[in-house]
Design a protein around this motif. Structure first.
Motif, PDB file in Angstrom:
ATOM      1  N   PRO A 245       4.860  -3.898  -9.826  1.00 14.03           N
ATOM      2  CA  PRO A 245       5.998  -2.999 -10.067  1.00 14.03           C
ATOM      3  C   PRO A 245       7.074  -3.218  -8.998  1.00 14.03           C
ATOM      4  CG  PRO A 245       3.914  -1.787 -10.105  1.00 14.03           C
ATOM      5  CD  PRO A 245       3.606  -3.157  -9.596  1.00 14.03           C
ATOM      6  N   ALA A 246       8.327  -3.049  -9.408  1.00 18.05           N
ATOM      7  CA  ALA A 246       9.453  -3.247  -8.479  1.00 18.05           C
ATOM      8  C   ALA A 246      10.061  -1.912  -8.091  1.00 18.05           C
ATOM      9  CB  ALA A 246      10.503  -4.136  -9.116  1.00 18.05           C
ATOM     10  N   LEU A 247      10.566  -1.853  -6.858  1.00 20.80           N
ATOM     11  CA  LEU A 247      11.203  -0.645  -6.345  1.00 20.80           C
ATOM     12  C   LEU A 247      12.435  -1.073  -5.552  1.00 20.80           C
ATOM     13  CD1 LEU A 247       9.250   2.325  -4.791  1.00 20.80           C
ATOM     14  CD2 LEU A 247      11.412   1.577  -3.816  1.00 20.80           C
ATOM     15  N   GLN A 248      13.581  -0.464  -5.846  1.00 18.47           N
ATOM     16  CA  GLN A 248      14.833  -0.832  -5.172  1.00 18.47           C
ATOM     17  C   GLN A 248      15.289   0.306  -4.262  1.00 18.47           C
ATOM     18  OE1 GLN A 248      17.924  -2.112  -7.829  1.00 18.47           O
ATOM     19  NE2 GLN A 248      19.049  -3.155  -6.199  1.00 18.47           N
ATOM     20  N   LEU A 249      15.725  -0.047  -3.072  1.00 22.86           N
ATOM     21  CA  LEU A 249      16.156   0.931  -2.079  1.00 22.86           C
ATOM     22  C   LEU A 249      17.659   0.834  -1.831  1.00 22.86           C
ATOM     23  CD1 LEU A 249      13.324   0.475   0.603  1.00 22.86           C
ATOM     24  CD2 LEU A 249      13.433   2.178  -1.237  1.00 22.86           C
ATOM     25  N   GLY A 250      18.226   1.945  -1.462  1.00 24.64           N
ATOM     26  CA  GLY A 250      19.617   1.947  -1.033  1.00 24.64           C
ATOM     27  C   GLY A 250      19.739   1.371   0.366  1.00 24.64           C
ATOM     28  N   GLU A 251      20.964   1.240   0.850  1.00 22.35           N
ATOM     29  CA  GLU A 251      21.201   0.546   2.115  1.00 22.35           C
ATOM     30  C   GLU A 251      20.465   1.186   3.289  1.00 22.35           C
ATOM     31  OE1 GLU A 251      25.322   0.063   2.883  1.00 22.35           O
ATOM     32  OE2 GLU A 251      25.599  -1.445   1.316  1.00 22.35           O
ATOM     33  N   ALA A 252      20.579   2.497   3.439  1.00 24.28           N
ATOM     34  CA  ALA A 252      19.961   3.150   4.599  1.00 24.28           C
ATOM     35  C   ALA A 252      18.448   3.024   4.558  1.00 24.28           C
ATOM     36  CB  ALA A 252      20.382   4.620   4.649  1.00 24.28           C
ATOM     37  N   ASP A 253      17.848   3.314   3.390  1.00 23.02           N
ATOM     38  CA  ASP A 253      16.392   3.236   3.275  1.00 23.02           C
ATOM     39  C   ASP A 253      15.891   1.805   3.402  1.00 23.02           C
ATOM     40  OD1 ASP A 253      15.734   5.900   3.087  1.00 23.02           O
ATOM     41  OD2 ASP A 253      15.933   5.973   0.908  1.00 23.02           O
ATOM     42  N   ALA A 254      16.682   0.840   2.914  1.00 27.02           N
ATOM     43  CA  ALA A 254      16.276  -0.566   3.017  1.00 27.02           C
ATOM     44  C   ALA A 254      16.185  -0.996   4.477  1.00 27.02           C
ATOM     45  CB  ALA A 254      17.255  -1.449   2.260  1.00 27.02           C
ATOM     46  N   GLY A 255      17.176  -0.619   5.273  1.00 26.15           N
ATOM     47  CA  GLY A 255      17.158  -0.983   6.683  1.00 26.15           C
ATOM     48  C   GLY A 255      15.982  -0.362   7.410  1.00 26.15           C
ATOM     49  N   ARG A 256      15.679   0.891   7.103  1.00 29.15           N
ATOM     50  CA  ARG A 256      14.553   1.558   7.760  1.00 29.15           C
ATOM     51  C   ARG A 256      13.224   0.976   7.287  1.00 29.15           C
ATOM     52  NH1 ARG A 256      18.244   5.980   6.710  1.00 29.15           N
ATOM     53  NH2 ARG A 256      19.159   6.658   8.687  1.00 29.15           N
ATOM     54  N   PHE A 257      13.162   0.624   6.001  1.00 25.29           N
ATOM     55  CA  PHE A 257      11.942  -0.001   5.477  1.00 25.29           C
ATOM     56  C   PHE A 257      11.676  -1.316   6.200  1.00 25.29           C
ATOM     57  CE2 PHE A 257       9.995  -3.063   2.518  1.00 25.29           C
ATOM     58  CZ  PHE A 257       8.811  -2.400   2.224  1.00 25.29           C
ATOM     59  N   LEU A 258      12.722  -2.106   6.423  1.00 22.65           N
ATOM     60  CA  LEU A 258      12.559  -3.396   7.108  1.00 22.65           C
ATOM     61  C   LEU A 258      12.094  -3.223   8.553  1.00 22.65           C
ATOM     62  CD1 LEU A 258      15.438  -5.846   6.101  1.00 22.65           C
ATOM     63  CD2 LEU A 258      12.997  -6.056   5.666  1.00 22.65           C
ATOM     64  N   SER A 259      12.352  -2.066   9.129  1.00 19.29           N
ATOM     65  CA  SER A 259      11.886  -1.809  10.500  1.00 19.29           C
ATOM     66  C   SER A 259      10.481  -1.213  10.507  1.00 19.29           C
ATOM     67  CB  SER A 259      12.859  -0.877  11.229  1.00 19.29           C
ATOM     68  OG  SER A 259      12.859   0.413  10.648  1.00 19.29           O
ATOM     69  N   GLY A 260       9.879  -1.073   9.312  1.00 20.20           N
ATOM     70  CA  GLY A 260       8.505  -0.606   9.224  1.00 20.20           C
ATOM     71  C   GLY A 260       8.334   0.881   9.021  1.00 20.20           C
ATOM     72  N   GLN A 261       9.437   1.609   8.881  1.00 17.47           N
ATOM     73  CA  GLN A 261       9.341   3.060   8.715  1.00 17.47           C
ATOM     74  C   GLN A 261       8.927   3.426   7.286  1.00 17.47           C
ATOM     75  OE1 GLN A 261      12.738   5.320  10.188  1.00 17.47           O
ATOM     76  NE2 GLN A 261      13.359   3.565  11.451  1.00 17.47           N
ATOM     77  N   ARG A 262       8.120   4.465   7.176  1.00 15.00           N
ATOM     78  CA  ARG A 262       7.738   4.972   5.859  1.00 15.00           C
ATOM     79  C   ARG A 262       8.926   5.688   5.235  1.00 15.00           C
ATOM     80  NH1 ARG A 262       1.524   7.235   6.055  1.00 15.00           N
ATOM     81  NH2 ARG A 262       0.612   5.473   7.202  1.00 15.00           N
ATOM     82  N   ARG A 263       9.028   5.589   3.904  1.00 17.25           N
ATOM     83  CA  ARG A 263      10.116   6.240   3.194  1.00 17.25           C
ATOM     84  C   ARG A 263       9.544   7.121   2.090  1.00 17.25           C
ATOM     85  NH1 ARG A 263      12.621   6.550   6.611  1.00 17.25           N
ATOM     86  NH2 ARG A 263      14.431   7.210   5.406  1.00 17.25           N
ATOM     87  N   ARG A 264      10.189   8.224   1.810  1.00 15.35           N
ATOM     88  CA  ARG A 264       9.809   9.072   0.691  1.00 15.35           C
ATOM     89  C   ARG A 264      10.277   8.419  -0.611  1.00 15.35           C
ATOM     90  NH1 ARG A 264       5.819  12.093   1.375  1.00 15.35           N
ATOM     91  NH2 ARG A 264       6.469  13.204  -0.524  1.00 15.35           N
ATOM     92  N   THR A 265       9.465   8.557  -1.663  1.00 13.44           N
ATOM     93  CA  THR A 265       9.813   7.959  -2.948  1.00 13.44           C
ATOM     94  C   THR A 265       9.244   8.791  -4.080  1.00 13.44           C
ATOM     95  OG1 THR A 265       9.640   5.968  -4.327  1.00 13.44           O
ATOM     96  CG2 THR A 265       7.771   6.450  -2.893  1.00 13.44           C
ATOM     97  N   GLU A 266       9.901   8.717  -5.232  1.00 14.44           N
ATOM     98  CA  GLU A 266       9.389   9.382  -6.422  1.00 14.44           C
ATOM     99  C   GLU A 266       8.538   8.441  -7.262  1.00 14.44           C
ATOM    100  OE1 GLU A 266      12.632  11.043  -8.585  1.00 14.44           O
ATOM    101  OE2 GLU A 266      13.232  12.425  -6.975  1.00 14.44           O
ATOM    102  N   HIS A 267       8.365   7.225  -6.794  1.00 19.49           N
ATOM    103  CA  HIS A 267       7.545   6.242  -7.513  1.00 19.49           C
ATOM    104  C   HIS A 267       6.093   6.713  -7.545  1.00 19.49           C
ATOM    105  CE1 HIS A 267       5.718   2.426  -8.655  1.00 19.49           C
ATOM    106  NE2 HIS A 267       6.919   1.953  -8.917  1.00 19.49           N
ATOM    107  N   ALA A 268       5.425   6.488  -8.653  1.00 21.56           N
ATOM    108  CA  ALA A 268       4.012   6.858  -8.770  1.00 21.56           C
ATOM    109  C   ALA A 268       3.170   6.067  -7.776  1.00 21.56           C
ATOM    110  CB  ALA A 268       3.524   6.591 -10.193  1.00 21.56           C
ATOM    111  N   ASP A 269       2.044   6.632  -7.378  1.00 23.20           N
ATOM    112  CA  ASP A 269       1.139   5.925  -6.476  1.00 23.20           C
ATOM    113  C   ASP A 269       0.809   4.545  -7.057  1.00 23.20           C
ATOM    114  OD1 ASP A 269       1.175   8.164  -4.943  1.00 23.20           O
ATOM    115  OD2 ASP A 269      -0.979   8.556  -5.003  1.00 23.20           O
ATOM    116  N   ALA A 270       0.812   3.544  -6.194  1.00 23.18           N
ATOM    117  CA  ALA A 270       0.533   2.170  -6.628  1.00 23.18           C
ATOM    118  C   ALA A 270      -0.043   1.397  -5.451  1.00 23.18           C
ATOM    119  CB  ALA A 270       1.807   1.489  -7.131  1.00 23.18           C
ATOM    120  N   PRO A 271      -1.052   0.550  -5.697  1.00 29.32           N
ATOM    121  CA  PRO A 271      -1.642  -0.223  -4.600  1.00 29.32           C
ATOM    122  C   PRO A 271      -0.753  -1.341  -4.091  1.00 29.32           C
ATOM    123  CG  PRO A 271      -2.633  -0.850  -6.694  1.00 29.32           C
ATOM    124  CD  PRO A 271      -1.749   0.316  -6.976  1.00 29.32           C
TER     125      PRO A 271
END
Length: 326
Positions: A245-271
């Protein structure tokens, strides 16, 4: 007086996947090193060993793609397997010495019935002539010394087993199986069930997960190409996880994701999910989703992300340079 050798061209950072049609007689590492040299790639790896006697699909990972090679290792595989019925060998394939020859007494109906027995979950005893390790040594090293090592059966899944051709003594099968399946052992077990014995006389891998031989290139074809044409053959890094499954992030969340930070999402649980930045070409890495949190697993570096957007790989990019706000 001999002329001076042409200077060796420097290696360079390349990111992507080359679908190679491995030739018979080459080890997987032989093929990797040849392709790596032709592409002048700094870093490369393959996604699962094909025996020298096997041909077919060998996905080669370069640069950032090596971070996701495990996905291809874990994926289901597809093979065209050619069995020689009525003859068993010491290794279960063409390399071994003939152990026994028996007359054939089977027809298509009998073969179909046996194939049905080997479809689904089955137990396999790993062959002695394999790279499986025992006390730090490959089993084939013991086999060459005439030593038999006790092995435990392994559970594998044969998703599909279709008869493509029967022209005695040659039986050709289309095999779709889970990782870790020994097609050579499957051939021997089918021969044993038919009461005549068998060995694997040819093997060609046609698919690994979602990747297939379509668009695969041979070593000979690769050698004849220009450097630009070779590089153009590279598939994007995320082709290794295209079925996630694919998930797309906005600019702010993308930058934080790349630094390893956890982000809140409405995506269903997925391994496992593949994550992209605001530009859909910018694959950021893999993650999993648990209780509404997106948790990074394998991340690309900012320069690796930047390379997907056409920024030279030698450029020292920051998340903002790649269209991602930190």
């Amino acid at each position: 007086m001999r002329g001076a050798r042409a200077p060796r061209l420097p290696r360079r950072p390349l990111h992507g996947v080359l679908l190679l049609d491995k030739p018979i007689g080459w080890t997987s590492n032989d093929a990797l090193q040849k392709a790596k040299g032709l592409l002048r790639a700094e870093k490369g790896g393959h996604t699962g060993t094909l025996d020298p006697l096997a041909t077919g699909l060998l996905p080669l990972c370069f640069g950032a793609a090596t971070k996701f090679s495990q996905a291809s290792l874990d994926a289901d595989k597809r093979y065209t397997a050619t069995l020689h019925l009525g003859r068993t060998t010491t290794t279960g394939d063409l390399e071994g010495e003939v152990v026994e020859e028996r007359p054939l007494d089977c027809d298509r109906a009998a073969i179909a019935a046996v194939l049905a027995r080997f479809t689904g979950e089955i137990d396999q005893l790993p062959p002695m002539h394999s790279a499986l390790k025992h006390q730090g040594r490959a089993l084939y090293e013991y086999a060459r010394q005439g030593v038999e090592v006790e092995r435990e059966p392994r559970r594998v899944t044969i998703h599909a087993l279709e008869l493509l051709e029967w022209n005695a003594p040659t039986l050709v099968l289309d095999v779709v199986c889970s990782k870790g399946t020994y097609v050579r052992t499957l051939a021997e077990d089918i021969g044993r069930a038919l009461g005549c014995g068998a060995h694997l006389s040819a093997l060609r891998r046609t698919a690994s997960g979602a990747l297939t031989l379509a668009g695969a290139v041979t070593i000979t074809e690769l050698e004849a190409m220009t450097p630009e044409a070779r590089e153009a053959l590279l598939h994007p890094v995320d082709c290794l996880v295209a079925d996630w499954p694919a998930l797309q992030l906005g600019e702010a969340d993308a930058g934080r994701f790349l630094s390893g930070q956890r982000r809140r999402t409405e995506h269903a649980d997925a391994p496992a999910v593949r994550v992209y930045g605001p530009d859909p070409r910018a694959f950021l890495g893999s993650a999993h989703v648990t209780c509404g949190e997106l948790i990074a697993d394998r991340l690309l570096s900012p320069p690796e992300v930047a390379s997907q957007l056409g920024i030279p790989a030698t450029f020292s990019a920051t998340p903002a340079d790649a269209g991602i706000e930190a």
